[in-house]
Scaffold this motif. Structure first.
Motif, PDB file in Angstrom:
ATOM      1  N   GLU A  59     -60.978  11.344 -80.765  1.00  0.00           N
ATOM      2  CA  GLU A  59     -59.959  10.316 -81.024  1.00  0.00           C
ATOM      3  C   GLU A  59     -58.609  10.833 -80.523  1.00  0.00           C
ATOM      4  O   GLU A  59     -58.506  11.953 -80.031  1.00  0.00           O
ATOM      5  CB  GLU A  59     -59.922   9.984 -82.526  1.00  0.00           C
ATOM      6  CG  GLU A  59     -60.871   8.871 -82.926  1.00  0.00           C
ATOM      7  CD  GLU A  59     -60.482   7.507 -82.320  1.00  0.00           C
ATOM      8  OE1 GLU A  59     -59.363   7.375 -81.772  1.00  0.00           O
ATOM      9  OE2 GLU A  59     -61.316   6.579 -82.387  1.00  0.00           O
ATOM     10  N   SER A 101     -63.078   7.991 -77.808  1.00  0.00           N
ATOM     11  CA  SER A 101     -62.768   6.563 -77.860  1.00  0.00           C
ATOM     12  C   SER A 101     -61.828   6.303 -76.673  1.00  0.00           C
ATOM     13  O   SER A 101     -61.327   7.253 -76.055  1.00  0.00           O
ATOM     14  CB  SER A 101     -62.071   6.213 -79.167  1.00  0.00           C
ATOM     15  OG  SER A 101     -60.798   6.845 -79.206  1.00  0.00           O
ATOM     16  N   THR A 147     -66.615   5.689 -75.501  1.00  0.00           N
ATOM     17  CA  THR A 147     -67.107   4.443 -76.091  1.00  0.00           C
ATOM     18  C   THR A 147     -66.041   3.382 -75.861  1.00  0.00           C
ATOM     19  O   THR A 147     -64.852   3.647 -76.003  1.00  0.00           O
ATOM     20  CB  THR A 147     -67.406   4.587 -77.599  1.00  0.00           C
ATOM     21  OG1 THR A 147     -66.193   4.839 -78.289  1.00  0.00           O
ATOM     22  CG2 THR A 147     -68.411   5.690 -77.870  1.00  0.00           C
ATOM     23  N   GLY A 186     -66.011  -0.001 -77.163  1.00  0.00           N
ATOM     24  CA  GLY A 186     -66.192  -1.171 -78.019  1.00  0.00           C
ATOM     25  C   GLY A 186     -67.325  -2.046 -77.505  1.00  0.00           C
ATOM     26  O   GLY A 186     -68.407  -1.556 -77.175  1.00  0.00           O
ATOM     27  N   THR A 240     -70.835   2.083 -73.535  1.00  0.00           N
ATOM     28  CA  THR A 240     -70.508   3.506 -73.418  1.00  0.00           C
ATOM     29  C   THR A 240     -70.816   4.018 -72.014  1.00  0.00           C
ATOM     30  O   THR A 240     -71.865   3.712 -71.453  1.00  0.00           O
ATOM     31  CB  THR A 240     -71.330   4.307 -74.458  1.00  0.00           C
ATOM     32  OG1 THR A 240     -71.088   3.745 -75.744  1.00  0.00           O
ATOM     33  CG2 THR A 240     -70.944   5.770 -74.476  1.00  0.00           C
ATOM     34  N   PHE A 299     -74.882  -3.635 -77.585  1.00  0.00           N
ATOM     35  CA  PHE A 299     -75.826  -4.693 -77.923  1.00  0.00           C
ATOM     36  C   PHE A 299     -75.039  -5.951 -78.296  1.00  0.00           C
ATOM     37  O   PHE A 299     -74.038  -5.859 -78.998  1.00  0.00           O
ATOM     38  CB  PHE A 299     -76.719  -4.253 -79.095  1.00  0.00           C
ATOM     39  CG  PHE A 299     -77.728  -3.208 -78.703  1.00  0.00           C
ATOM     40  CD1 PHE A 299     -78.943  -3.583 -78.152  1.00  0.00           C
ATOM     41  CD2 PHE A 299     -77.453  -1.852 -78.869  1.00  0.00           C
ATOM     42  CE1 PHE A 299     -79.881  -2.628 -77.776  1.00  0.00           C
ATOM     43  CE2 PHE A 299     -78.383  -0.887 -78.488  1.00  0.00           C
ATOM     44  CZ  PHE A 299     -79.597  -1.286 -77.944  1.00  0.00           C
ATOM     45  N   ALA A 331     -66.975   1.438 -86.458  1.00  0.00           N
ATOM     46  CA  ALA A 331     -68.071   1.433 -85.467  1.00  0.00           C
ATOM     47  C   ALA A 331     -68.135   2.762 -84.715  1.00  0.00           C
ATOM     48  O   ALA A 331     -69.216   3.325 -84.516  1.00  0.00           O
ATOM     49  CB  ALA A 331     -67.897   0.270 -84.488  1.00  0.00           C
ATOM     50  N   GLY A 332     -66.968   3.262 -84.318  1.00  0.00           N
ATOM     51  CA  GLY A 332     -66.925   4.515 -83.570  1.00  0.00           C
ATOM     52  C   GLY A 332     -67.399   5.692 -84.417  1.00  0.00           C
ATOM     53  O   GLY A 332     -68.169   6.546 -83.955  1.00  0.00           O
ATOM     54  N   ALA A 376     -74.331   1.295 -84.368  1.00  0.00           N
ATOM     55  CA  ALA A 376     -72.946   0.793 -84.409  1.00  0.00           C
ATOM     56  C   ALA A 376     -72.915  -0.729 -84.307  1.00  0.00           C
ATOM     57  O   ALA A 376     -72.129  -1.389 -84.989  1.00  0.00           O
ATOM     58  CB  ALA A 376     -72.132   1.438 -83.290  1.00  0.00           C
TER      59      ALA A 376
HETATM   60  N1  LIG Z   1     -68.092  -5.767 -80.626  1.00  0.00           N
HETATM   61  C1  LIG Z   1     -69.097  -4.889 -80.530  1.00  0.00           C
HETATM   62  N2  LIG Z   1     -70.360  -5.298 -80.261  1.00  0.00           N
HETATM   63  C2  LIG Z   1     -71.392  -4.420 -80.170  1.00  0.00           C
HETATM   64  N3  LIG Z   1     -71.224  -3.088 -80.306  1.00  0.00           N
HETATM   65  C3  LIG Z   1     -69.990  -2.608 -80.566  1.00  0.00           C
HETATM   66  C4  LIG Z   1     -68.860  -3.483 -80.702  1.00  0.00           C
HETATM   67  N4  LIG Z   1     -67.769  -2.716 -80.978  1.00  0.00           N
HETATM   68  C5  LIG Z   1     -68.211  -1.444 -81.002  1.00  0.00           C
HETATM   69  N5  LIG Z   1     -69.529  -1.364 -80.752  1.00  0.00           N
HETATM   70  C6  LIG Z   1     -70.366  -0.149 -80.623  1.00  0.00           C
HETATM   71  O1  LIG Z   1     -69.703   0.918 -81.263  1.00  0.00           O
HETATM   72  C7  LIG Z   1     -69.338   1.929 -80.314  1.00  0.00           C
HETATM   73  C8  LIG Z   1     -68.013   2.521 -80.706  1.00  0.00           C
HETATM   74  O2  LIG Z   1     -67.022   1.511 -80.743  1.00  0.00           O
HETATM   75  P1  LIG Z   1     -65.526   1.764 -80.246  1.00  0.00           P
HETATM   76  O3  LIG Z   1     -65.546   2.229 -78.843  1.00  0.00           O
HETATM   77  O4  LIG Z   1     -64.761   0.529 -80.555  1.00  0.00           O
HETATM   78  O5  LIG Z   1     -65.078   2.958 -81.203  1.00  0.00           O
HETATM   79  P2  LIG Z   1     -63.610   3.476 -81.541  1.00  0.00           P
HETATM   80  O6  LIG Z   1     -62.662   3.050 -80.469  1.00  0.00           O
HETATM   81  O7  LIG Z   1     -63.756   4.908 -81.838  1.00  0.00           O
HETATM   82  O8  LIG Z   1     -63.236   2.647 -82.844  1.00  0.00           O
HETATM   83  P3  LIG Z   1     -63.253   3.086 -84.393  1.00  0.00           P
HETATM   84  O9  LIG Z   1     -63.362   4.556 -84.465  1.00  0.00           O
HETATM   85  O10 LIG Z   1     -61.975   2.555 -84.914  1.00  0.00           O
HETATM   86  O11 LIG Z   1     -64.435   2.360 -84.942  1.00  0.00           O
HETATM   87  C9  LIG Z   1     -69.352   1.219 -78.968  1.00  0.00           C
HETATM   88  O12 LIG Z   1     -69.612   2.124 -77.905  1.00  0.00           O
HETATM   89  C10 LIG Z   1     -70.497   0.224 -79.150  1.00  0.00           C
HETATM   90  O13 LIG Z   1     -71.743   0.852 -78.956  1.00  0.00           O
END
Ligand SMILES: Nc1ncnc2c1ncn2[C@@H]1O[C@H](COP(=O)(O)OP(=O)(O)OP(=O)(O)O)[C@@H](O)[C@H]1O
Ligand SMILES: [Mg+2]
Length: 303
Positions: A163, A183, A220, A222, A226, A240, A250-251, A279
């Protein structure tokens, strides 16, 4: 009991006020509810690994205040081993005020806590060789460095939640990291704002991370999935497509699931797919922790 996974790093207590719409300025507003839920990258990852069947321990730090006790109690209730979740006398825990509107928009004010020592001498590093995988976030750099170095000596895979942090923090931890999973904001803080501008720049940023010694460097993105780089080149795992209700955590959950998969000896591609499924399922339900699926639910989803 499942395999042993240790997650080290950040824990915070969210004090959540749901409101109809976010306040536009000063004044007095009414919340429809009030709840206290634990959060933090490594702490959420530990809950995820535990819910997915790992024998998971959380190693971390908080104050010996009400928030610290509440966080430890909640994690224990999720089945996480909190014997080395240490509450320091006189220190104050990290807490956040979270105002969340009906359409999911959030206003968060975080107090990072005070008086929590960075010293790592108390960490029971002799327990590391008994673990199958180690996860740490980048918030407690000294802690992550110490546990990753112990894991490297024991040949145990390590997973970093990259992060947002300083360049110095990344330079200290990445040489000890096997799987660096950033992230998008984290990758930007490591490699500069241009790293997110296009695919070539993203790939250059992951190449830079891997040059510091990681086996796998990933970001990752969102709902965009990834992207990762390993010894064979670049690969993508799409997110997905699911009906998204709440992406909180989620992350963090992705990282907990990925660390578990590494401990189980899954390939990187299998682990990316598994973590993405976990996730995504979490995103279909409310709550960073309450929404984490069980192993059976993940297996059914992946069929
Ligand atoms: N809208 C979504 N639909 C499907 N999968 C998602 C979605 N958002 C996140 N994911 C899954 O979760 C993983 C991590 O999400 P993201 O990249 O947003 O993490 P982040 O930026 O570290 O956020 P945080 O730590 O605040 O959750 C993504 O790579 C994906 O596999
Ligand atoms: Mg994250």
């Amino acid at each position: 009991m499942g395999i042993r996974v240790i997650c080290l790093g950040n824990t915070t207590l969210d004090k959540v006020w749901p409101v109809r719409e976010l306040p536009a300025g000063g004044g007095k507003y009414r919340a429809s509810d009030y709840l206290e839920v634990g959060g933090g990258m490594a702490a959420n990852a530990a809950v995820a690994a535990s819910r997915l069947g790992a024998d998971c321990a959380y190693w971390g730090r908080a104050g010996d205040d009400d928030a610290g006790l509440a966080m430890r109690r909640e994690m224990a209730a999720y089945g996480v081993d909190v014997a080395h979740f240490r509450l320091f006398a006189g220190a104050r825990s990290s807490i956040s005020a979270v105002i969340v509107s009906q359409d999911g928009e959030r206003m968060i004010v975080n107090f990072r806590g005070t008086g929590i020592p960075d010293d790592t001498a108390w960490l029971p590093l002799d327990l590391v060789p008994a673990a199958a995988a180690i996860h740490a976030d980048i918030r407690w750099v000294e802690g992550a460095g110490a546990i990753f170095a112990a894991a490297r000596r024991a040949g145990i895979p390590t997973v970093l939640d990259g992060e947002t942090a300083t360049e110095a923090a990344f330079s200290a931890v990445l040489p000890w990291t096997d799987h660096a999973i950033f992230s998008e904001p984290g990758l930007r803080s490591f490699a500069g704002a241009e790293s997110l501008q296009n695919d070539a720049n993203r790939r250059a940023a992951l190449t830079k991370a891997r040059a510091l010694g990681c086996r796998v460097a990933a970001v990752t993105r969102g709902g965009k999935g990834t992207l990762w780089l390993d010894e064979h080149g670049f690969h993508q795992q799409p997110a997905f497509a699911v009906p998204v209700v709440d992406t909180t955590g989620a992350g963090d959950v992705f990282h907990g699931a990925y660390a578990l998969a590494m401990g189980e000896g899954q390939s990187v591609a299998q682990a990316m797919r598994f973590a993405s499924a976990v996730a995504a399922l979490k995103c279909t339900r409310r709550g960073g922790r309450a929404g984490i699926p069980t192993r059976t639910e993940v297996a059914d989803f992946l069929k």
